[in-house]
Design a protein around this motif. Sequence first.
Motif, PDB file in Angstrom:
ATOM      1  N   PRO A 328      -3.138   3.139  -4.010  1.00  0.00           N
ATOM      2  CA  PRO A 328      -3.149   2.886  -2.555  1.00  0.00           C
ATOM      3  C   PRO A 328      -4.558   2.873  -1.969  1.00  0.00           C
ATOM      4  O   PRO A 328      -4.861   2.055  -1.091  1.00  0.00           O
ATOM      5  CB  PRO A 328      -2.325   4.052  -1.992  1.00  0.00           C
ATOM      6  CG  PRO A 328      -1.465   4.496  -3.136  1.00  0.00           C
ATOM      7  CD  PRO A 328      -2.306   4.311  -4.348  1.00  0.00           C
ATOM      8  N   GLN A 329      -5.424   3.751  -2.460  1.00  0.00           N
ATOM      9  CA  GLN A 329      -6.795   3.790  -1.960  1.00  0.00           C
ATOM     10  C   GLN A 329      -7.528   2.499  -2.296  1.00  0.00           C
ATOM     11  O   GLN A 329      -8.264   1.937  -1.466  1.00  0.00           O
ATOM     12  CB  GLN A 329      -7.539   4.983  -2.567  1.00  0.00           C
ATOM     13  CG  GLN A 329      -6.875   6.325  -2.301  1.00  0.00           C
ATOM     14  CD  GLN A 329      -7.426   7.428  -3.196  1.00  0.00           C
ATOM     15  OE1 GLN A 329      -8.530   7.323  -3.711  1.00  0.00           O
ATOM     16  NE2 GLN A 329      -6.637   8.476  -3.394  1.00  0.00           N
ATOM     17  N   ILE A 331      -6.207  -0.440  -2.796  1.00  0.00           N
ATOM     18  CA  ILE A 331      -5.650  -1.527  -1.986  1.00  0.00           C
ATOM     19  C   ILE A 331      -6.191  -1.459  -0.557  1.00  0.00           C
ATOM     20  O   ILE A 331      -6.627  -2.464   0.006  1.00  0.00           O
ATOM     21  CB  ILE A 331      -4.107  -1.463  -1.994  1.00  0.00           C
ATOM     22  CG1 ILE A 331      -3.582  -1.780  -3.407  1.00  0.00           C
ATOM     23  CG2 ILE A 331      -3.525  -2.420  -0.973  1.00  0.00           C
ATOM     24  CD1 ILE A 331      -2.098  -1.538  -3.559  1.00  0.00           C
ATOM     25  N   ASN A 332      -6.165  -0.277   0.026  1.00  0.00           N
ATOM     26  CA  ASN A 332      -6.636  -0.129   1.405  1.00  0.00           C
ATOM     27  C   ASN A 332      -8.126  -0.455   1.536  1.00  0.00           C
ATOM     28  O   ASN A 332      -8.555  -1.088   2.504  1.00  0.00           O
ATOM     29  CB  ASN A 332      -6.375   1.293   1.903  1.00  0.00           C
ATOM     30  CG  ASN A 332      -4.900   1.572   2.108  1.00  0.00           C
ATOM     31  OD1 ASN A 332      -4.129   0.665   2.407  1.00  0.00           O
ATOM     32  ND2 ASN A 332      -4.502   2.821   1.945  1.00  0.00           N
ATOM     33  N   LYS A 333      -8.899  -0.066   0.553  1.00  0.00           N
ATOM     34  CA  LYS A 333     -10.344  -0.282   0.599  1.00  0.00           C
ATOM     35  C   LYS A 333     -10.688  -1.759   0.560  1.00  0.00           C
ATOM     36  O   LYS A 333     -11.661  -2.202   1.173  1.00  0.00           O
ATOM     37  CB  LYS A 333     -10.996   0.437  -0.579  1.00  0.00           C
ATOM     38  CG  LYS A 333     -12.509   0.370  -0.590  1.00  0.00           C
ATOM     39  CD  LYS A 333     -13.072   1.177  -1.738  1.00  0.00           C
ATOM     40  CE  LYS A 333     -14.600   1.131  -1.751  1.00  0.00           C
ATOM     41  NZ  LYS A 333     -15.169   1.905  -2.895  1.00  0.00           N
ATOM     42  N   SER A 335      -8.445  -4.315   1.324  1.00  0.00           N
ATOM     43  CA  SER A 335      -7.466  -5.149   2.028  1.00  0.00           C
ATOM     44  C   SER A 335      -8.114  -6.160   2.965  1.00  0.00           C
ATOM     45  O   SER A 335      -7.571  -7.238   3.194  1.00  0.00           O
ATOM     46  CB  SER A 335      -6.492  -4.268   2.814  1.00  0.00           C
ATOM     47  OG  SER A 335      -7.191  -3.485   3.771  1.00  0.00           O
ATOM     48  N   ASP A 338      -9.172  -9.124   0.621  1.00  0.00           N
ATOM     49  CA  ASP A 338      -8.238  -9.515  -0.446  1.00  0.00           C
ATOM     50  C   ASP A 338      -8.874  -9.422  -1.834  1.00  0.00           C
ATOM     51  O   ASP A 338      -8.592 -10.222  -2.718  1.00  0.00           O
ATOM     52  CB  ASP A 338      -7.729 -10.947  -0.232  1.00  0.00           C
ATOM     53  CG  ASP A 338      -6.801 -11.055   0.965  1.00  0.00           C
ATOM     54  OD1 ASP A 338      -6.305 -10.008   1.402  1.00  0.00           O
ATOM     55  OD2 ASP A 338      -6.585 -12.174   1.447  1.00  0.00           O
ATOM     56  N   LYS A 390      -1.296  -5.756  -0.778  1.00  0.00           N
ATOM     57  CA  LYS A 390      -1.385  -5.169   0.556  1.00  0.00           C
ATOM     58  C   LYS A 390      -0.640  -3.836   0.577  1.00  0.00           C
ATOM     59  O   LYS A 390       0.135  -3.524  -0.325  1.00  0.00           O
ATOM     60  CB  LYS A 390      -0.774  -6.121   1.594  1.00  0.00           C
ATOM     61  CG  LYS A 390      -1.379  -7.521   1.627  1.00  0.00           C
ATOM     62  CD  LYS A 390      -2.774  -7.513   2.201  1.00  0.00           C
ATOM     63  CE  LYS A 390      -3.318  -8.915   2.377  1.00  0.00           C
ATOM     64  NZ  LYS A 390      -4.692  -8.921   2.899  1.00  0.00           N
ATOM     65  N   ALA A 391      -0.852  -3.076   1.632  1.00  0.00           N
ATOM     66  CA  ALA A 391      -0.167  -1.794   1.801  1.00  0.00           C
ATOM     67  C   ALA A 391       1.232  -2.028   2.348  1.00  0.00           C
ATOM     68  O   ALA A 391       1.637  -1.472   3.387  1.00  0.00           O
ATOM     69  CB  ALA A 391      -0.976  -0.894   2.717  1.00  0.00           C
ATOM     70  N   GLU A 392       1.991  -2.862   1.664  1.00  0.00           N
ATOM     71  CA  GLU A 392       3.363  -3.173   2.024  1.00  0.00           C
ATOM     72  C   GLU A 392       4.035  -3.801   0.813  1.00  0.00           C
ATOM     73  O   GLU A 392       3.376  -4.285  -0.110  1.00  0.00           O
ATOM     74  CB  GLU A 392       3.410  -4.158   3.197  1.00  0.00           C
ATOM     75  CG  GLU A 392       2.730  -5.482   2.903  1.00  0.00           C
ATOM     76  CD  GLU A 392       2.650  -6.398   4.105  1.00  0.00           C
ATOM     77  OE1 GLU A 392       2.644  -7.626   3.898  1.00  0.00           O
ATOM     78  OE2 GLU A 392       2.595  -5.892   5.247  1.00  0.00           O
ATOM     79  N   LEU A 416       4.511   0.119  -1.828  1.00  0.00           N
ATOM     80  CA  LEU A 416       3.138   0.200  -1.343  1.00  0.00           C
ATOM     81  C   LEU A 416       3.075   0.388   0.169  1.00  0.00           C
ATOM     82  O   LEU A 416       2.002   0.553   0.735  1.00  0.00           O
ATOM     83  CB  LEU A 416       2.369  -1.064  -1.742  1.00  0.00           C
ATOM     84  CG  LEU A 416       2.246  -1.309  -3.240  1.00  0.00           C
ATOM     85  CD1 LEU A 416       1.508  -2.614  -3.507  1.00  0.00           C
ATOM     86  CD2 LEU A 416       1.529  -0.144  -3.926  1.00  0.00           C
ATOM     87  N   GLY A 417       4.233   0.357   0.799  1.00  0.00           N
ATOM     88  CA  GLY A 417       4.332   0.485   2.248  1.00  0.00           C
ATOM     89  C   GLY A 417       5.734   0.086   2.664  1.00  0.00           C
ATOM     90  O   GLY A 417       6.697   0.372   1.957  1.00  0.00           O
TER      91      GLY A 417
END
Length: 592
Positions: A328-329, A331-333, A335, A338, A390-392, A416-417
Amino acid sequence: MSLERLRALREELQRQGVQGFLVPRGDEYQNEYVPPSEERLAWLTGFTGSAGLAALANDQAALFVDGRYTLQAQQQIGDQPLQQQSLSPSAISAWLCDNLKTGDALGFDPRLHTEPGLEMLKQRLAERDIRLQPLDSNPIDTLWSDRPAIPSGPARPHPEVFAGESSHAKRRRIAELLDDKRADALWLANPEVCAWLFNIRGSDIPHLPVALCCALLYRDGSATLYLAAAATTDALREHLGSEVALVHDKAELFAEARRQHLARIWVDPQLTNCWTLQQLRAMELELILDRDPITGAKARKNAVELAGSRAAHERDGAALCEFLAELPQAINKASADDSFGELEAVQLLRAKREQREGFTDDSFDSISGYGPNGAIVHYRVSPASSLPMKAEGIYLIDSGGQYPDGTTDVTRTVALGDFPEQARDHFTRVLKGHIAIATLRFPAGTCGEQIDAFARKALWDAGLDYAHGTGHGVGSFLSVHEGPQRIGKVNTNVALEAGMILSNEPGFYLTGHYGIRIENLIFVRESEQHSGFLEFEALTLAPIERRLIDKALLTPAELEWLNAYHRRVRDTLLPLVNENTQAWLQQATAEI
C-alpha cells in the motif's frame, strides 16, 4: 504468428510432403517448462502460456488452449489468422478431421510427442484415411534462424541433508522393483526423475532446477546417465561415484543397452517420446510400458523433505508478508504519476525473496493481476500489459520460490481500497472451498478427483465455478507442478498418499473486473484420530485478506479454522519479519 512465418512454414511442410503439422508447447523430455530453445509455439504464434498446441491443416491454422489461458491467448494472438479452440484431444481431432482431406498427411516431430498423447488423434485420422507421419526434422527449426542454443549448464549435487536419502539408497530401492517386473533396466526419460534418483540439480530450464538428462537404471542399482559434457564437473563425478557411468551423447545410451545385453526395458510411455520408443523397438527389445516408479516415489516426501518444506515456507511467508505490508505504501507513493504497477509489484516481491536464505529463483513467473488482469487465470505481466495500481480495487498475486529445502507456491487476493460489494460474496465462497479441502479427512485410497467437489460446492450453490484444477502436486526443490497427484475434475486414478504435497487453490474470475484465488500448499498426513484415514496440514504461512470476508457466510467451524490458521501464521512469522511488518501482521491476523 506473422504471415511470413506461416507462409514459410507451409512451404517447408510442402517440401516435406505433408499437408498439416502439430506444434506443441513442449520439448523432447515432456517438460512443462521448457528452455528458450524449445519455445516453438511462442515463435510461431506469440502465445507464451505453459500449455497449448498449434495445428496447421492445408490453408487453416488453429491454437488450442485450456480454460486457464483463454483470455491470455485472445490477447496474444490478436488479429492473426489463427482460430482459437479448446485444448482437448477430442477438439484437436475434430478440427484436424474437418480441415484435412482424405489421403492427406499430418506431420509431427516424434521427439515432442508421446504415443498415448497421439492415440486418439491417430485413430480418428485413420478413420478418415489421413496419415499421421513422423518427420525426420522439425520444420520450425529449419526456419528459426536465431534459435537460442540448447542449454547445458553445470549439474550439481543435491546434498543428502536436503534430499533425506542418498542416491545409492534410492537406486537400490527402485532397482528392487525391476525384479518384480522381470525388467533388466528402467528407462529414465525425464530430467525430474533423474534429478530425484541421482540427487542432482541444475539450471537448464527457467524456474525448474534440473539439468537436461536421461538415463538407464539397471537391476543391480548401477546406471548410465546422459549429460552434456559441459554440464559435467569433477564434483558431480565424485558425487555420482563409480556405479554411475556418464555419457555425453544420447546414442551412447542405446549403445549401452546393447553392451549390457538387455532384453526387457521398463519404459513410461507418458514420459518417453515417440522417437525414443522407435529407437528402442528397432533394437528388438521387449518394452514393459508402465508408469515410471520414480514419479510416485518422489511424490511421497520423506521426513527430511517435509521438514525442509516447512522451513522454506516460513522464510517464504516472511518475504511475502513484508511485500504485502509495503505494497500500500508503494502504491500511494507512486499514485500521482502511475509509476507503480503490476510489474513493479513483481520486482518488489522478488527483492523480498532474494533477502531470504537459500533463495535461488522464482518457482514460476509470478502472476500479478490488478483488477481485470486478475481475471486472466495464468496472466503473465509484461511492460506492455502492466496496469498502474491504485488504492482501490482487488489485486491477485500468485508466486513462489525455489529453495534447496523446498519449493513454494502461494496465492493471495488483497483489497487495495474500495471494491465492488459482490466481491465479498465471491471471495468468501472461495474461502469456504479452501477451508473445506484444508479440513477434509478421507479414507486411504481416495483420489484427488473424489474430493474436488468439496472445493467448489459453495461456488456451485451460487451457480459459479472456475476453469482450472483445485490442486497440483509440488516437488522438493523441483517442479512447482509435479505429478502424479492432483485435485481436479479430471480422473487420475491416483490415490493421495502420506507425504504428498499439493496446492489447495479454488478461485473465481469475473471477466473484465477481478480475479480471486486463495492458495496454500498442503501435505497429506495420516490421521491421528482415525486409523486408515488421511488429512491435510498447511505448509503455506500468510494472512488471508480479512477485508474481503463476509463473516455471515462462514460457519462457526470455518471461522474457528480461519482464526486458528491466523494465530499460527502470526506466532510463526512475527520473529522473522521487520518491525513495520510486525505491526501489519498483527492487524492482518487479528481474530474475526
